[in-house]
Design an enzyme around this catalytic site. Structure first.
Site, PDB file in Angstrom:
ATOM      1  N   SER A 296     -15.861  43.068 -13.339  1.00 38.34           N
ATOM      2  CA  SER A 296     -15.152  42.031 -12.586  1.00 38.34           C
ATOM      3  C   SER A 296     -14.189  41.283 -13.526  1.00 38.34           C
ATOM      4  O   SER A 296     -13.314  41.901 -14.123  1.00 38.34           O
ATOM      5  CB  SER A 296     -16.159  41.090 -11.913  1.00 38.34           C
ATOM      6  OG  SER A 296     -15.520  40.261 -10.973  1.00 38.34           O
ATOM      7  N   ASP A 381     -15.674  46.519  -1.777  1.00 34.08           N
ATOM      8  CA  ASP A 381     -15.631  45.328  -2.620  1.00 34.08           C
ATOM      9  C   ASP A 381     -14.617  44.339  -2.054  1.00 34.08           C
ATOM     10  O   ASP A 381     -13.426  44.632  -1.988  1.00 34.08           O
ATOM     11  CB  ASP A 381     -15.247  45.725  -4.049  1.00 34.08           C
ATOM     12  CG  ASP A 381     -15.482  44.615  -5.057  1.00 34.08           C
ATOM     13  OD1 ASP A 381     -15.343  43.441  -4.686  1.00 34.08           O
ATOM     14  OD2 ASP A 381     -15.784  44.933  -6.216  1.00 34.08           O
ATOM     15  N   HIS A 410     -19.370  44.258  -4.308  1.00 30.31           N
ATOM     16  CA  HIS A 410     -19.087  43.614  -5.588  1.00 30.31           C
ATOM     17  C   HIS A 410     -20.395  43.287  -6.303  1.00 30.31           C
ATOM     18  O   HIS A 410     -20.893  42.156  -6.259  1.00 30.31           O
ATOM     19  CB  HIS A 410     -18.258  42.353  -5.397  1.00 30.31           C
ATOM     20  CG  HIS A 410     -17.667  41.843  -6.679  1.00 30.31           C
ATOM     21  ND1 HIS A 410     -16.678  42.518  -7.357  1.00 30.31           N
ATOM     22  CD2 HIS A 410     -17.936  40.746  -7.426  1.00 30.31           C
ATOM     23  CE1 HIS A 410     -16.356  41.855  -8.450  1.00 30.31           C
ATOM     24  NE2 HIS A 410     -17.112  40.772  -8.517  1.00 30.31           N
TER      25      HIS A 410
END
Length: 430
Positions: A296, A381, A410
């Site tokens: 991320s 995601d 995610h």
């Protein structure tokens, strides 16, 4: 381009994921939705059908509503109906340009409501960036990093006795970062036995809580640094970081975006690059094997730091953030922190911000990647949309390996650290 599709089909067929369903639990009700292609990938103009199944206790009839449209954007189609069938299909239509088409379905009866979604890919290997590449992009970062390196590291190590093991010692590491003499912090592990060892820098995901260290790979006789991007020690009481989360500090991702020299991530990035200097200053480092790893926000920083410091010779980026910020301004999803989505558009869609964000867009760093990389993400995601990730991935010319989890959201899935850690270990020069 076709290799990507072959790799994904291979992943599906080898059974790494026993279930091809997206599952959402709400009491006994489970809603499952999946496209009709096993790899979730379609050609432009090809029709996608979403297959829905419902399990658990339901009344004789329940309400179904659904929306279909490009991920993160206004739906093209909305409809609802009543049904007593627990299996049915929804015609998703197609896309005329490369991108991702999402079907979101809601099942409701009485006080029970369950929502789930699936996202079909349309020739994602042809997604191109919307962000511009500033003419002075490289010179801006060369000057920024040079300025930060004029400040001595002044590295300080604090042993964390209760985390040490028979095979490695654990320290809080801190060092001076930029011209304001802020300190950067992290958790450092060094093997106990004598010798020279490879190293891994792990960059953090978004948030204000520090990591406890990359202890799984530290046990392989590898030096590790888990960075903390905020200017606070990592050993304070948990209450301090909890208070940060409840304070305006949680919005650090937007701070200073009106000026490229003042944006919060300028200091973050200089601290990441100087972490490479810390590794090379350690007498136990072998001087050649250095990998970066992140997910991320950390995936973004892994690509960014590897692009800026050529001493890193391999990288891992899982669901990288900060990719193609301006996608929203071109009718498609943009990257975290979503400067230009509907929620933030009014505040950040200004010329000052538009002048700043290209210098921090992962797409522009990805253009300059020269070392092998391992990349992984999912099609479902919502935080780091796959449209934005492909915009960056597709411009990388260096050797790259991709592991797609079509149903992935995610989060980090167990297969990802297992595969990426092994890839790093196999890639280290003996």
């Amino acid at each position: 381009m076709r290799n990507l599709r072959v790799d994904i089909v291979r992943i599906i067929l080898t059974g790494l994921f026993a279930s091809q369903f997206i599952v959402c639990y709400g009491g006994d009700l489970k809603v499952n939705i999946v496209p009709d292609h096993n790899d979730w990938i379609y050609n432009i103009g090809e029709n996608v059908t979403f297959k829905v199944s419902i399990s658990g206790d339901t009344p004789g009839q329940f309400s179904v509503s659904y929306e279909i449209g490009p991920e993160k954007m206004t739906a093209w189609k909305e409809d609802s109906f009543n049904s007593s069938n627990k299996e049915f299909i929804i015609d998703g239509g197609t896309m005329k340009v490369p991108g991702f088409l999402r079907c979101t379905i809601t099942i409701s009866f009485g006080d029970i409501t369950q929502e789930e979604y699936a996202t079909a890919a349309f020739q994602p290997w042809e997604i191109v960036p919307t962000t511009e590449y500033p003419k002075d992009f490289l010179s801006f970062w060369e000057k920024s990093i040079s300025k930060a390196r004029k400040i001595p590291l002044d590295t300080q190590l604090t042993l964390i006795k209760d985390k040490c093991t028979d095979t490695y010692n654990v320290y809080q590491v801190s060092y001076l970062n930029d011209e304001y003499k802020n300190r950067s912090y992290g958790i450092l592990t060094i093997p106990v036995k004598s010798g020279k060892f490879p190293a891994v820098i792990r960059f953090p995901g978004a948030g204000v809580h520090p990591s406890g260290g990359n202890l799984a790979i530290a046990d392989k006789n590898i030096i590790t640094i888990d960075l903390y991007i905020h200017p606070f020690p990592v050993l304070w009481e948990k209450k301090f970081y909890d208070n940060l989360r409840e304070s305006p500090y949680i919005d650090y991702k937007f701070w200073g975006a009106y000026n490229r020299d003042a944006y919060y991530f300028r200091r973050v990035i200089s601290g990441c690059v100087k972490a490479v200097d810390v590794i090379f200053s350690l007498s136990q480092f072998d001087g050649k094997n250095l990998a970066s790893w992140g997910s991320s926000q950390g995936g973004a920083l892994s690509i960014i730091t590897t692009s800026l410091d050529k001493r890193i010779n391999m990288l891992v980026a899982l669901c990288p953030a900060m990719c193609d910020f301006t996608g929203y301004l071109h009718g498609r999803a943009g990257g975290w922190p979503h400067f230009f989505n509907q929620e933030n558009m009014e505040k950040y869609n200004t010329q000052d911000v538009l002048n700043t964000v290209p210098y921090y867009d992962v797409v522009n760093f990805a253009r300059n990647i020269t070392v092998p990389g391992f990349y992984s993400w999912g099609f479902n995601d919502e935080t780091t949309p796959p449209t934005s990730i492909y915009a960056a991935y597709n411009v990388i010319k260096a050797s790259k390996q991709v592991f797609i989890i079509p149903e992935g959201k995610h989060r980090i899935y167990p297969e990802q650290p297992k595969k990426t850690n092994q890839w790093i270990l196999d890639s280290f020069q003996k």
